[in-house]
Structure formats: structure tokens, C-alpha cells
Design an enzyme around this catalytic site. Sequence first.
Site, PDB file in Angstrom:
ATOM      1  N   LYS A  14       0.839  -1.191   0.000  1.00  0.00           N
ATOM      2  CA  LYS A  14       0.000   0.000   0.000  1.00  0.00           C
ATOM      3  C   LYS A  14       0.876   1.243   0.000  1.00  0.00           C
ATOM      4  O   LYS A  14       1.917   1.285   0.657  1.00  0.00           O
ATOM      5  CB  LYS A  14      -0.874  -0.021   1.261  1.00  0.00           C
ATOM      6  CG  LYS A  14      -1.682   1.237   1.562  1.00  0.00           C
ATOM      7  CD  LYS A  14      -1.001   2.293   2.412  1.00  0.00           C
ATOM      8  CE  LYS A  14      -0.356   1.847   3.678  1.00  0.00           C
ATOM      9  NZ  LYS A  14       0.298   3.011   4.406  1.00  0.00           N
ATOM     10  N   PRO A  98       9.113  -4.294   3.209  1.00  0.00           N
ATOM     11  CA  PRO A  98       9.839  -3.941   4.432  1.00  0.00           C
ATOM     12  C   PRO A  98       8.884  -3.688   5.597  1.00  0.00           C
ATOM     13  O   PRO A  98       7.737  -3.264   5.404  1.00  0.00           O
ATOM     14  CB  PRO A  98      10.592  -2.664   4.043  1.00  0.00           C
ATOM     15  CG  PRO A  98      10.656  -2.683   2.551  1.00  0.00           C
ATOM     16  CD  PRO A  98       9.409  -3.367   2.101  1.00  0.00           C
ATOM     17  N   LEU A 103       4.340   1.068   4.126  1.00  0.00           N
ATOM     18  CA  LEU A 103       3.786   0.347   2.978  1.00  0.00           C
ATOM     19  C   LEU A 103       2.692  -0.634   3.385  1.00  0.00           C
ATOM     20  O   LEU A 103       2.222  -1.411   2.548  1.00  0.00           O
ATOM     21  CB  LEU A 103       4.901  -0.403   2.237  1.00  0.00           C
ATOM     22  CG  LEU A 103       5.984   0.481   1.614  1.00  0.00           C
ATOM     23  CD1 LEU A 103       7.090  -0.372   0.987  1.00  0.00           C
ATOM     24  CD2 LEU A 103       5.388   1.406   0.555  1.00  0.00           C
ATOM     25  N   SER A 107      -0.817  -5.054   7.226  1.00  0.00           N
ATOM     26  CA  SER A 107      -2.203  -4.837   6.803  1.00  0.00           C
ATOM     27  C   SER A 107      -2.467  -5.490   5.459  1.00  0.00           C
ATOM     28  O   SER A 107      -3.535  -6.080   5.240  1.00  0.00           O
ATOM     29  CB  SER A 107      -2.497  -3.338   6.731  1.00  0.00           C
ATOM     30  OG  SER A 107      -2.370  -2.735   8.007  1.00  0.00           O
ATOM     31  N   ASP A 140      -5.544   0.342   8.550  1.00  0.00           N
ATOM     32  CA  ASP A 140      -5.280   0.197   7.116  1.00  0.00           C
ATOM     33  C   ASP A 140      -5.819  -1.104   6.531  1.00  0.00           C
ATOM     34  O   ASP A 140      -5.820  -1.277   5.308  1.00  0.00           O
ATOM     35  CB  ASP A 140      -3.772   0.259   6.838  1.00  0.00           C
ATOM     36  CG  ASP A 140      -3.213   1.674   6.897  1.00  0.00           C
ATOM     37  OD1 ASP A 140      -4.012   2.636   6.928  1.00  0.00           O
ATOM     38  OD2 ASP A 140      -1.974   1.815   6.900  1.00  0.00           O
TER      39      ASP A 140
END
Length: 268
Positions: A14, A98, A103, A107, A140
Site C-alpha cells: 500500500k 519492508p 507500505l 495490513s 489500514d
Amino acid sequence: MNGPDGGAEPAPAKINLALHVRGRRADGYHELETLFAFTRFGDRLEARQADGWSLSLTGPTAGAAGPLADNLVLRAARAFEAQAGGRRYALTLDKHIPVAAGLGGGSADAGATLRLLNRLAGEPLAEADLERIGAALGADVPACVRNRTAIGTGVGEALTDAAALTGMGVLLVNPRVAVPTGPVFKGWDGQDRGPLFSDWRQARNDLESPAIALQPVIADVLDWLRALPGVSLVRMSGSGATCFALFEGAAPEVAPPEGWWAVSTELL
């Protein structure tokens, strides 16, 4: 393999194309307006029918994922089982995103778990039901269940679909420093700089300044990305430390400064 006995599901990384912090709530959370997008780069989850739940990790970032018992994949699996029943699976997560990088790695993995288990069970739950399960796992997770470009409000869990940006090149760069979300939000100065309008390119990430205060190298990453030829937008994702550069065409394959992590990919 993709039937009731098992299957696989991608867990795309994300990014927040914009992230406006509008206020601090009485419960300690923050009111946000953000534009979620997802990349072709990410993790991958596999499931094989078993007598009970289990999880194994592979991939280059598996070692930083923390204790298995706390992993969001297992928590999502058990939350799905509590709502819909169904079979149990041995799960294997191939980790590339990572950790603590902005990112949405955990989630994204939880979202992939809910989508995969729902499909293997014959789709007993609607997407909105999966998003509600996800909201109890993390702010998220609902966006990562939906897995497509969306505007998030509230703490990020209230979603509205947005125009897709499929195929836009994106270069992700992380200076290999972890930035925990809590301290970054704590460092926000409390100033409401205005809403997120339809032109997200003219928007901002209000967490860039507090993240840079914690890890000044993030400013170096942003400057390095801005200097690349053909770049159309540079911003930090989420609470950092990963930053991204957008390109109208394919993202270039470039070698970052020594010690930094980078991947060229595209938006879904």
C-alpha cells in the site's frame, strides 16, 4: 492450486498518495483524509488445508516480521473463522515488503488472508463484511481488503472508491530505517492544513515533517527522488520511511545510494 483445499493470493504493498491529518480525537486516534493506492510489488500468501492454523514465513523480510503468534495473518484467519467458519489451513507468507516502512505490510497480509479464505470458503461474506473484520485488526486493513484505489477518512477505515491509476510507474525507496507509527503521529504539530480535494497531486503528507524529525535521512531520500529524470511526483508514504516517485511511464531501474532499499513497480 485454487480450490477448497488451498490456493494463493497476492498482498500488494500500500502507498498513501496523499495523507492529510485533520485533527486529534478524544480517543487518541487522528482524523485522516488519505488516498490509498496499491502496487504490483508485495507479499504473497499461500494456503494448504490442514487440521489447524499454522503460519510459516519465507522471503527477504521474513526475519523482521516479529513473533508468529502476533502476526496479522493468523489474527485475520481466526477472525474470519469466527465469522464464517470453514476449513483451517497451513499458511505460508512470502515476505518482501519492508517492516515499519509506511507500505502497510502487515495490513496487506491481513487483507490478502481475508480475501483468500473467503474465496476458498465459497464467498460467504461480502467485501463490506471482510472490511468490517479488517477494521478490528488495524486502520489500514479495510483498504488492504479492498485492494484498489480509494479515499480513506476517519482513521482511514471509511472508504470510497477513487479513479484507478493502473499502470503508472512508481519507484519505492527506503533508507533501511524503521519508523514506528506512534511516535510519528505524536510528533504531528496539531495544525489542520486543510482538506484533501480531488487533485491529489496538489495535496501533501502531513506526517513527512515529524517523520523527518525522527529520521532526517528521509529528507535525503525525497531529494534524491526529486532529482531523477521524468519524475512527476515525490512524496513519503504513510508514516514513513518509504518514499515514492511517480512516473507517467515505467519507473526506471536505478541503483539507489549504498544501503538503501529500492524497487521499481507500477500501480494496480
